[in-house]
Design an enzyme around this catalytic site. Sequence first.
Site, short mmCIF file in Angstrom:
data_model
loop_
_atom_site.label_atom_id
_atom_site.label_comp_id
_atom_site.label_asym_id
_atom_site.label_seq_id
_atom_site.Cartn_x
_atom_site.Cartn_y
_atom_site.Cartn_z
CD GLU A 113 -2.91 -1.16 2.32
OE1 GLU A 113 -4.10 -1.43 2.08
OE2 GLU A 113 -2.48 -0.90 3.46
CG ASP A 157 -7.58 -5.86 4.55
OD1 ASP A 157 -7.02 -5.98 5.65
OD2 ASP A 157 -7.90 -4.77 4.08
CD GLU A 215 -10.12 -2.02 7.47
OE1 GLU A 215 -9.90 -1.54 6.35
OE2 GLU A 215 -9.24 -2.60 8.15
CD1 TRP A 237 -6.86 -1.26 -4.87
CD2 TRP A 237 -7.00 0.63 -6.08
NE1 TRP A 237 -5.65 -0.61 -4.78
CE2 TRP A 237 -5.69 0.54 -5.52
CE3 TRP A 237 -7.32 1.72 -6.87
CZ2 TRP A 237 -4.73 1.53 -5.72
CZ3 TRP A 237 -6.36 2.70 -7.08
CH2 TRP A 237 -5.08 2.61 -6.52
#
Length: 691
Positions: A282, A356, A384, A532
């Site tokens: 990232e 993730d 998250e 993405w």
Amino acid sequence: MKACSMFVGALALLLAGTAHADDGYRLWLRAPAASVASSVAVRGETPTLRIAADELTRALPAGLNVTVATAADADVAALRLPFAALGDEGYLVRRVTLGGKPTLLVAGNSDRGALYGAFALLRHLATGGTVANAALTSTPKVKLRVLNHWDNLDGTVERGYAGDSLWDWWTLPDRTDPRYTDYARANASIGINGTVLNNVNAKVDSLTPRYIAKAAALADVFRPWGIKVYLSARFSAPIELGGLKTADPRDPAVAAWWKAKADEIYRAIPDFGGFLVKANSEGQPGPRDYGATHADGANMLAAVVKPHGGIVMWRAFVYADTDPSDRAKQAYTEFKPLDGTFADNVLVQVKNGAIDFQPREPFHPLFGAMPKTPLMVEFQITKEYLGFATHLAYLGPLFEETLASRTGRGAETVATVVDGSSEGHRLTGIAGVANIGRDRDWSGSTFNQANWYVFGRMAWDPTLTAAPIAREWAQQTFGTDRQVVDTAVKMMMGSREAVVDYTGALGLAHLMATGHHYGPGPWVDDLKRPEWNPAYYHKADRAGIGFDRTRTGSDAVDQYAPPIAKQLADPKTTPERELLWFHHVAWDRKMPSGKTLWEDLVAHYDRGVGYVAGMRQQWDGVRTLVDAERWQKTAAYLAVQEREARWWRDASLSYWMSINGRALPRGVTAPAHDLAWYKAQHYAYVPGHYD
């Protein structure tokens, strides 16, 4: 008069059934102060032993004679108790005779062991145990039990949903907030022994003298509680701070700069734990920028901290555009060839799943693939992708599911990889991305505290299971009322599965809106890099849905050991909960339920929403038995969760129907709006998201 007495009686009943006000600050450490203190003797003079004695003096029932000590005490050693098996941090609690007097001994080989024993005794008593049956002993199975704080130096917290950072960097080191001590106390009570103070997306300022002094002030607070501090290190620091032209780990000047920096840190913090590094992920710099390997980078840093007893935790979360076929394969591709090349004071820190921190992921294929390298599992305690702080999602079942997973190498599990028993590794660790902030209740809600708690308990012993930990947390948090405890545990144990159901069941993942990860966005497909986009992960089309990771697709299944790979290669033998993670499946495929895949998927969405509605009803049932402040905040958040679960369900179904052209099964409620309405929803200033 009769009416008046009836009113007084009713009022008395109401007051008797209503708990006292509570803002949640005390977490699970709620034992009332004893009205008459017990006699607690301390054998030895260390701040940690004194803390252990103070904890017992404050909370033990009156009339007890207790002794806090270590195995080094001559009289304790003469008892020939089984200290040898306890290691450096284990404890025992026994009724013994010392100096001719009966006493309850709380001891360990170190003062930290005695401290953990003191908290274990208080937990035992708070969860229904008695002094008479207080024969306790335990040794941590994992050496490093660490919180990763994604805290930024400006006071924000990346993916933090409990307010601003707990660390007031501006006033440190001059003022150490009393909350720092309370934080350390809470961690010690569940066996956490390390904390990484700053975000893995690190700033070089953390390594400057000014900020080293601030970290040292925190280390001084934490030390008596058995907690070491660590820092996330930015790999390019030799350039940004040292004025060098390179950060190549093979360059002697770079190694010399890091050695000088490490020596500087250890002068300020003699027991500094070491570095955590996020590299080549990232946008973070790393050794691959110079054609070097992750092992080259990790080993260079390991060499400079080793003389001080330090370690390096090198994250395997590498997220770049180097493997366009499947993001899930990248960490394995980069790290598997490096097995056996890392220094002996390096831990490779691997996320529980290959992508993730999704509501559900299969265990990461690196577990079981690097037997010569100590692997440290990384969980995310902050939610998250599980509804932020407002959705009730107890993560114990997620942790347990990962740790109990068989790797395909005999009887090996992720837990036995992590605790070192599979390959005999002595350096072991578990990390959790902290959910702690400046909110008065620390974690954004009462039930979020349970995720901090269960992480600590499972880090101590990865073989523990979620349900009994949920119960002991509820007993310590809400008290002994059986109805309240039973209700809390029932809500908790199905809550994570409910989030999976209403966000993406059957192996779907990463369908959240991009950037802030708030709310549904399965339709997003126009971002610059393929991985993405949520559409990249579900591959839905007219014929079916799911990511083909077999040999006809990305072949990610072959990153697992052969027995697991064989199982996952066939949709008939793939666990149903992971079906769409590994296979692109027809909408009309018959499922074990007898329904088609489409019908089954719809049912999962409805089940998730229904579970949240059920939690609201259950919580309503204990309204008069829980203090008003904590009850009301939980009730408000459950209402938010039900509304957002319905949003997830309706938006997702609208989108899937636009793809597959199918109607909803008979009797199923249609979405409240059309797809265009859901696509038009946009949110700014989402908590925990910083550009």
